[in-house]
Design an enzyme around this catalytic site. Sequence first.
Site, mmCIF file in Angstrom:
data_model
loop_
_atom_site.group_PDB
_atom_site.id
_atom_site.type_symbol
_atom_site.label_atom_id
_atom_site.label_comp_id
_atom_site.label_asym_id
_atom_site.label_seq_id
_atom_site.Cartn_x
_atom_site.Cartn_y
_atom_site.Cartn_z
ATOM 1 N N TRP A 33 0.863 -1.181 0.000
ATOM 2 C CA TRP A 33 0.000 0.000 0.000
ATOM 3 C C TRP A 33 0.899 1.229 0.000
ATOM 4 O O TRP A 33 1.847 1.303 0.761
ATOM 5 C CB TRP A 33 -0.902 -0.018 1.235
ATOM 6 C CG TRP A 33 -2.021 0.977 1.163
ATOM 7 C CD1 TRP A 33 -2.064 2.193 1.765
ATOM 8 C CD2 TRP A 33 -3.248 0.831 0.459
ATOM 9 N NE1 TRP A 33 -3.247 2.827 1.479
ATOM 10 C CE2 TRP A 33 -4.004 2.000 0.665
ATOM 11 C CE3 TRP A 33 -3.790 -0.180 -0.338
ATOM 12 C CZ2 TRP A 33 -5.260 2.198 0.127
ATOM 13 C CZ3 TRP A 33 -5.036 0.010 -0.878
ATOM 14 C CH2 TRP A 33 -5.759 1.190 -0.648
ATOM 15 N N HIS B 267 -8.296 5.789 11.303
ATOM 16 C CA HIS B 267 -7.735 4.465 11.035
ATOM 17 C C HIS B 267 -6.233 4.439 11.256
ATOM 18 O O HIS B 267 -5.678 3.461 11.714
ATOM 19 C CB HIS B 267 -8.065 4.004 9.608
ATOM 20 C CG HIS B 267 -7.185 4.598 8.566
ATOM 21 N ND1 HIS B 267 -7.331 5.888 8.104
ATOM 22 C CD2 HIS B 267 -6.115 4.077 7.918
ATOM 23 C CE1 HIS B 267 -6.383 6.135 7.205
ATOM 24 N NE2 HIS B 267 -5.640 5.059 7.072
ATOM 25 N N VAL C 199 3.918 2.787 5.288
ATOM 26 C CA VAL C 199 3.493 4.174 5.485
ATOM 27 C C VAL C 199 1.986 4.173 5.700
ATOM 28 O O VAL C 199 1.251 3.497 4.990
ATOM 29 C CB VAL C 199 3.900 5.091 4.295
ATOM 30 C CG1 VAL C 199 3.298 4.643 2.996
ATOM 31 C CG2 VAL C 199 3.534 6.532 4.568
ATOM 32 N N GLU D 10 -8.685 11.311 6.623
ATOM 33 C CA GLU D 10 -9.815 11.953 7.290
ATOM 34 C C GLU D 10 -10.385 11.145 8.450
ATOM 35 O O GLU D 10 -11.204 11.655 9.209
ATOM 36 C CB GLU D 10 -10.921 12.215 6.263
ATOM 37 C CG GLU D 10 -10.515 13.208 5.190
ATOM 38 C CD GLU D 10 -11.618 13.450 4.177
ATOM 39 O OE1 GLU D 10 -12.754 12.969 4.360
ATOM 40 O OE2 GLU D 10 -11.341 14.145 3.185
ATOM 41 N N ILE E 209 -0.804 7.082 6.060
ATOM 42 C CA ILE E 209 -1.070 8.514 5.950
ATOM 43 C C ILE E 209 -2.354 8.833 6.716
ATOM 44 O O ILE E 209 -3.350 8.120 6.598
ATOM 45 C CB ILE E 209 -1.162 8.933 4.468
ATOM 46 C CG1 ILE E 209 0.188 8.659 3.795
ATOM 47 C CG2 ILE E 209 -1.565 10.396 4.335
ATOM 48 C CD1 ILE E 209 0.196 8.837 2.293
#
Length: 165
Positions: free
Chosen positions: A31, A97, A89, A94, A91
């Site tokens: 991912w 998670h 990684v 919003e 990120i």
Amino acid sequence: MSSADKNLSVFTTEGLPDISNKKFAIVVAEWNSEVTDKLFEGAYQTLITYGALPANIVRGNVPGSFELTLASQWYAQRADIDAVIALGVVIQGETKHNDYINHAVAQGITNVSLKCDKPVIFGVLTPNNMEQALDRAGGVHGNKGDEAAITAIKMIGLKNLILND
């Protein structure tokens, strides 16, 4: 000093152990591969630069950062692996998670390291956005993969020093 002010590819190399006979596993999350592939390249090149043989570096891919823990354990359980480097990684985005995944992976990597009694290095970026991730994967702040690899080397050296004295 925060990583925003630090180059992750600048570190002390004094007293590094001979790693020409050591074997490393690098577990890489697929991912955000545009970031994780750069982290892998940094880790791989750092290991080679400081004496690892290409034949002694194995790569294992996992779907995402959450899966780093189990794959790291599988590699760490192998008697021929001296250290594992987990690269990923997560990120922020919003939702929350990232909080759950980052915490689970950090705790999992720590548990694997303790359970298997060998270095299992947390090389997971936890940026707020893609720009910050790229800055830390070979960009203006260096490469977290470099830092993770040098940490693995130093931990092997420390283990040898402590257990062989």
